[in-house]
Design a protein around this motif. Structure first.
Motif, PDB file in Angstrom:
ATOM      1  N   LYS A   1       0.810  -1.222   0.000  1.00  0.00           N
ATOM      2  CA  LYS A   1       0.000   0.000   0.000  1.00  0.00           C
ATOM      3  C   LYS A   1       0.840   1.268   0.000  1.00  0.00           C
ATOM      4  N   ARG A   2       2.117   1.142  -0.275  1.00  0.00           N
ATOM      5  CA  ARG A   2       2.971   2.326  -0.247  1.00  0.00           C
ATOM      6  C   ARG A   2       2.784   3.164  -1.515  1.00  0.00           C
ATOM      7  N   SER A   3       2.782   4.467  -1.336  1.00  0.00           N
ATOM      8  CA  SER A   3       2.706   5.400  -2.460  1.00  0.00           C
ATOM      9  C   SER A   3       3.508   6.643  -2.108  1.00  0.00           C
ATOM     10  N   GLU A   4       3.432   7.659  -2.948  1.00  0.00           N
ATOM     11  CA  GLU A   4       4.167   8.894  -2.680  1.00  0.00           C
ATOM     12  C   GLU A   4       3.599   9.641  -1.486  1.00  0.00           C
ATOM     13  N   THR A   5       2.363   9.334  -1.137  1.00  0.00           N
ATOM     14  CA  THR A   5       1.730  10.022  -0.011  1.00  0.00           C
ATOM     15  C   THR A   5       1.422   9.075   1.158  1.00  0.00           C
ATOM     16  N   GLU A   6       1.473   7.772   0.933  1.00  0.00           N
ATOM     17  CA  GLU A   6       1.155   6.800   1.970  1.00  0.00           C
ATOM     18  C   GLU A   6       2.405   6.009   2.360  1.00  0.00           C
ATOM     19  N   PHE A   7       2.633   5.945   3.651  1.00  0.00           N
ATOM     20  CA  PHE A   7       3.778   5.204   4.194  1.00  0.00           C
ATOM     21  C   PHE A   7       3.247   4.301   5.311  1.00  0.00           C
ATOM     22  N   PRO A   8       2.740   3.117   4.931  1.00  0.00           N
ATOM     23  CA  PRO A   8       2.057   2.254   5.900  1.00  0.00           C
ATOM     24  C   PRO A   8       2.955   1.833   7.052  1.00  0.00           C
ATOM     25  N   ARG A   9       2.327   1.689   8.205  1.00  0.00           N
ATOM     26  CA  ARG A   9       3.039   1.255   9.404  1.00  0.00           C
ATOM     27  C   ARG A   9       3.135  -0.268   9.427  1.00  0.00           C
ATOM     28  N   ILE A  10       4.343  -0.791   9.500  1.00  0.00           N
ATOM     29  CA  ILE A  10       4.581  -2.229   9.474  1.00  0.00           C
ATOM     30  C   ILE A  10       4.606  -2.768  10.908  1.00  0.00           C
ATOM     31  N   PRO A  11       4.003  -3.921  11.168  1.00  0.00           N
ATOM     32  CA  PRO A  11       4.015  -4.477  12.530  1.00  0.00           C
ATOM     33  C   PRO A  11       5.437  -4.689  13.041  1.00  0.00           C
ATOM     34  N   TYR A  12       5.622  -4.453  14.329  1.00  0.00           N
ATOM     35  CA  TYR A  12       6.938  -4.649  14.934  1.00  0.00           C
ATOM     36  C   TYR A  12       7.410  -6.091  14.793  1.00  0.00           C
ATOM     37  N   ALA A  13       6.482  -7.042  14.799  1.00  0.00           N
ATOM     38  CA  ALA A  13       6.870  -8.447  14.670  1.00  0.00           C
ATOM     39  C   ALA A  13       7.649  -8.682  13.383  1.00  0.00           C
ATOM     40  N   ILE A  14       7.348  -7.919  12.341  1.00  0.00           N
ATOM     41  CA  ILE A  14       8.030  -8.082  11.054  1.00  0.00           C
ATOM     42  C   ILE A  14       9.333  -7.296  11.013  1.00  0.00           C
ATOM     43  N   THR A  15       9.295  -6.021  11.413  1.00  0.00           N
ATOM     44  CA  THR A  15      10.501  -5.205  11.315  1.00  0.00           C
ATOM     45  C   THR A  15      11.593  -5.683  12.273  1.00  0.00           C
ATOM     46  N   ILE A  16      11.208  -6.150  13.457  1.00  0.00           N
ATOM     47  CA  ILE A  16      12.211  -6.683  14.387  1.00  0.00           C
ATOM     48  C   ILE A  16      12.822  -7.958  13.822  1.00  0.00           C
ATOM     49  N   PHE A  17      12.003  -8.791  13.171  1.00  0.00           N
ATOM     50  CA  PHE A  17      12.536  -9.991  12.529  1.00  0.00           C
ATOM     51  C   PHE A  17      13.558  -9.625  11.456  1.00  0.00           C
ATOM     52  N   VAL A  18      13.222  -8.653  10.615  1.00  0.00           N
ATOM     53  CA  VAL A  18      14.146  -8.256   9.543  1.00  0.00           C
ATOM     54  C   VAL A  18      15.426  -7.659  10.127  1.00  0.00           C
ATOM     55  N   ALA A  19      15.297  -6.826  11.143  1.00  0.00           N
ATOM     56  CA  ALA A  19      16.465  -6.190  11.750  1.00  0.00           C
ATOM     57  C   ALA A  19      17.396  -7.217  12.381  1.00  0.00           C
TER      58      ALA A  19
END
Length: 392
Positions: free
Chosen positions: A71-89
């Motif tokens: 859902k990302r666009s030039e005006t939309e920056f969706p919030r990703i769940p911490y469960a995913i971003t912490i996994f990637v990090a």
């Protein structure tokens, strides 16, 4: 600037890249916008850099994250769940060390699917399966989940889809489990009851709200028995050491008792946080209503299940603590570390009972028998008198 030479591995080693990725979960729009900008630059740098060890794995990981964001666009920056971003990090660090216990699991996940499911906790199922690295995998996944539980509002679908909390309760209470797994499980429960996640217990832990506190009551019974048994064994072993004329070893004898006290305190703190942070209902006129799970709001309500169970837990802990301390004090085996742990536990129990009493007083003029009784105060004073004699 794109012309500045940056060592990509240094960014991963110092966790700067991981910090930027976790910022994708920020509630602040400007922070997320900056995080997306950094992600785009990072992806381009990893793609273009020459002779980067593990480059293919890094691109697989970043692609899986990018492909999940639809859902990302030039005006939309969706919030990703911490469960995913912490996994990637955390996986960035895993990719740097092929010998890491999670390396094979992360690779298999990325090769199995070209995107990460935003309503899931990555690797939770594989970590629960039996393998040579099962303990390390479980601890790794539990710690990731505990970190993401601090923002339960965004990670709620992930916890619901995997029924992860219920699995966590089973792991924490497994008599054949290890200390690290139990600690990681308790940390997860501790974060789920934080003030940032006031509806976590009500929405997820169980459809029947008494499930968690009932589980804690069972664990308190086991740990209280373990405390009494540890104190009895320490007393007998101290007698044997004294009769043999050999000195030392007191601190070692106290370790099982200290461990049981620590576990009881952790369980009691979860109960206290669950009571304090439980969601309140606010009426249109501003009246605040406590949940019927914790208070009796009217004469037609027979009892409050959460309140009843919590009071029983407090009484059970204080009774077992008083018995255990009496066993040790008669032989002068109460150490200062034991005194400190016992005082913390007594304070937590008394705070929980007092909070329930205050909530009940706000909700109704008539207090149920469980909160009118003086057993809790008497039990707490009994333990304090034993400690007073022990420390002179």
């Amino acid at each position: 600037s794109a012309r500045v030479q940056v060592d990509i591995r240094k960014l991963f080693e110092c966790n700067a890249a991981g910090l930027a990725l976790v910022a994708l979960s920020s509630a602040n729009l400007r922070t997320r916008k900056l995080a997306y900008y950094i992600l785009d630059i990072l992806y381009a740098r990893v793609s273009d850099v020459k002779s980067l060890s593990g480059q293919r794995q890094y691109l697989l990981l970043l692609d899986a994250l990018r492909n999940a964001i639809v859902k990302r666009s030039e005006t939309e920056f969706p919030r990703i769940p911490y469960a995913i971003t912490i996994f990637v990090a955390t996986s960035l660090n895993v990719m740097m060390h092929p010998e890491h216990a999670m390396f094979a699991d992360v690779n298999q996940l990325l090769l199995r699917r070209p995107y990460l499911r935003l309503n899931d906790i990555p690797l939770v199922r594989s970590a629960m399966r039996s393998s040579t690295n099962a303990r390390k995998q479980r601890v790794h996944v539990l710690r990731q989940a505990a970190q993401s539980a601090r923002a339960f509002d965004q990670s709620l679908p992930a916890f619901k889809s995997t029924d992860f909390v219920n699995v966590t309760l089973a792991l924490a209470s497994n008599p054949l489990g290890d200390v690290l797994t139990s600690k990681a499980a308790m940390t997860l429960l501790f974060h789920l009851t934080s003030s940032e996640n006031p509806r976590a217990l009500a929405l997820h832990v169980s459809r029947q709200s008494s499930y968690l506190v009932s589980w804690i009551r069972q664990q308190v019974a086991l740990e209280s028995n373990a405390l009494v048994e540890a104190c009895s064994r320490a007393r007998l072993e101290k007698d044997a050491v004294s009769s043999s004329g050999s000195g030392g070893g007191t601190a070692l004898l106290m370790q099982p008792a200290l461990a049981a006290l620590g576990n009881l305190t952790a369980l009691m703190r979860v109960v206290l946080r669950a009571i304090a942070n439980y969601p309140l209902s606010v009426l249109s006129d501003g009246t605040v209503l406590h949940d019927r799970f914790w208070v009796v709001r009217s004469a037609t309500q027979v009892s409050a299940p959460g309140q009843t169970i919590a009071i029983v837990i407090v009484q059970q802990i204080l009774t077992g603590l008083a018995s255990s301390l009496q066993l040790l004090s008669s032989e002068g085996a109460v150490s200062m570390e034991l005194v400190r742990c016992a005082l913390v536990l007594i304070r937590t129990c008394v705070d929980s009972a007092r909070l329930l009493s205050d909530m009940q007083a706000d909700a109704s003029d008539q207090q149920p028998p469980a909160l009118q009784a003086t057993e809790i105060a008497q039990q707490a004073l009994l333990s304090l008198r034993v400690l007073e004699r022990a420390i002179g």
